[in-house]
Enzyme design. Sequence first.
Site, PDB file in Angstrom:
ATOM      1  N   HIS A 157       0.819  -1.218   0.000  1.00  6.77           N
ATOM      2  CA  HIS A 157       0.000   0.000   0.000  1.00  6.77           C
ATOM      3  C   HIS A 157       0.851   1.265   0.000  1.00  6.77           C
ATOM      4  CE1 HIS A 157      -4.030  -1.839   0.738  1.00  6.77           C
ATOM      5  NE2 HIS A 157      -3.230  -2.858   0.983  1.00  6.77           N
ATOM      6  N   ASP A 368       3.289   9.479  -0.689  1.00  8.01           N
ATOM      7  CA  ASP A 368       2.142   8.674  -0.276  1.00  8.01           C
ATOM      8  C   ASP A 368       1.914   7.575  -1.296  1.00  8.01           C
ATOM      9  OD1 ASP A 368      -0.063   7.948   1.243  1.00  8.01           O
ATOM     10  OD2 ASP A 368      -0.830  10.000   1.386  1.00  8.01           O
TER      11      ASP A 368
HETATM   12  O1  F6P Z   1      -0.359   1.514   4.352  1.00  8.29           O
HETATM   13  C1  F6P Z   1      -0.633   2.340   5.395  1.00  8.29           C
HETATM   14  C2  F6P Z   1      -0.754   1.702   6.772  1.00  8.29           C
HETATM   15  O2  F6P Z   1       0.458   1.405   7.346  1.00  8.29           O
HETATM   16  C3  F6P Z   1      -1.592   0.450   6.831  1.00  8.29           C
HETATM   17  O3  F6P Z   1      -0.863  -0.743   6.756  1.00  8.29           O
HETATM   18  C4  F6P Z   1      -2.291   0.609   8.120  1.00  8.29           C
HETATM   19  O4  F6P Z   1      -3.518  -0.040   8.116  1.00  8.29           O
HETATM   20  C5  F6P Z   1      -2.472   2.110   8.255  1.00  8.29           C
HETATM   21  O5  F6P Z   1      -1.402   2.665   7.579  1.00  8.29           O
HETATM   22  C6  F6P Z   1      -2.585   2.601   9.685  1.00  8.29           C
HETATM   23  O6  F6P Z   1      -1.388   2.378  10.376  1.00  8.29           O
HETATM   24  P1  F6P Z   1      -1.334   1.757  11.828  1.00  8.29           P
HETATM   25  O7  F6P Z   1      -2.021   0.412  11.765  1.00  8.29           O
HETATM   26  O8  F6P Z   1       0.130   1.650  12.135  1.00  8.29           O
HETATM   27  O9  F6P Z   1      -2.053   2.696  12.730  1.00  8.29           O
END
Ligand code: F6P
Length: 460
Positions: A157, A368
């Site tokens: 992602h 991003d």
């Molecule tokens: O890709 C972005 C990401 O790291 C996802 O894997 C995750 O769901 C989101 O951001 C939120 O991050 P976290 O779970 O570390 O709060």
Amino acid sequence: MTNRIVVVSNRVAPVNEGKAAAGGLAVAVLAALRRSGGVWFGWSGEVVAVPDETIRITESGRLSRATLDLSERDYEEYYNRFANATLWPLFHYRVDLVNFDRRTYAGYRRVNADFARKLTGVLRPDDLIWVHDYHLIPLGEELRRLGVRNRIGFFLHTPLPPRELLATLPVHGELMRCFSFFDLVGFQTETDRGHLLDYLVREADARVEEREGGAAVRAFRRTFRVEAHPIGIDTRHVERSAARTENSREVERLQASLGGRRLIIGVDRLDYTKGLPQRFEAFAHLLRAYPRNLNRVSLMQIAPPTRGGVPEYTEIRRTLEELAGHVNGALADFDWVPIRYLNKSFSRRTLFGFLRLAQVGLVTPLRDGMNLVAMEYLAAQRPEDPGVLMLSRFAGATQSLPDALIVNPYDVEGVAKAIQAALTMPLEERRERWRESMHVLRSNSVEVWHRRFVTRLSEA
Ligand code: F6P
């Protein structure tokens, strides 16, 4: 008969939409799995002294959530350190912020091996396994080591940086080799896909054959596919939900509080990749360079804090508090505050209503993977009088939304100028840009993305 889909991601989000899910991954996986059904496997979000060996299964409609807890050590070494203080900054081109330590890398590998072991307990032989994001790059290798022969796909992602940056990671060779254990590796953009291919060709002597839809790669004595599959949103759901929320109490309160002034909005996880200090600076510059906006325009920045166990996140929070305080102290009036800075989250419905109310949506990350807020801002607009999306050239979304106002977030004066252009843009131009962008969003919804990836995986 179609195969069951087993999604694996670091965190499994709650199934109700009440609270805003943090980040695009959770929103996308939930939207897609709700329709197709399947299993979502990952961390519950709980940290406990001694995690249970058994997986907790909860059913909700056609979706099962299979969750595990993390120990304090795992949480620290795997989540806070290697995933979020090593890979996250590296993948967002912030080599200056990377903290590398072999002990936390070992913790990251240990948790991946543990995820694999526990996952085998819920797997059926014909399941399609779809692994998400940088936390779980070694999961394919660990599953293969345990004899799992299912099709396994991986989707990143975040961005993937160029080879020269990847190579700064002392274990880059080992980590990049992990990609070869998946049958299909998917990226948000062609740029990210190109970075993996370039790395593999130059560092691992890979043979790459470009075919329709992506590349077939031969490297590390394995064959796998590398493709770009840009993610989308549940466009119709956001459109409807934003329209319905228009008369909600929260949206009416926000509107009343503006007293006829115009609203610029930003919604981001509180993260140093989102370019928030530069955004505040640009807004302050707008007020100084175009003083007719004083007491006429407000910026509302919603920024729920995340990853509080990582020092850089505490630091960015402090920076923003200072900056917002400074701008407001210097420019506010007795009946107007320039920056409304909120460290809290709202339900997604309410957020869509807020996005609809704003004349300008600011999405100006320094880097991003995609950025789904940009898409949600567009889908939330009133078709007859849409606002203007300002989008950083460094967000993945820009590659499919050329009709947004594209800016360089490092150029504070340039962003201020673009905000002024957005605030004064004629209705016809706003409509035209919005229509073009919505055409893209409607034809590449999250459902299309999901179906496309799963089809490619089952053919891989
Ligand atoms: O890709 C972005 C990401 O790291 C996802 O894997 C995750 O769901 C989101 O951001 C939120 O991050 P976290 O779970 O570390 O709060």
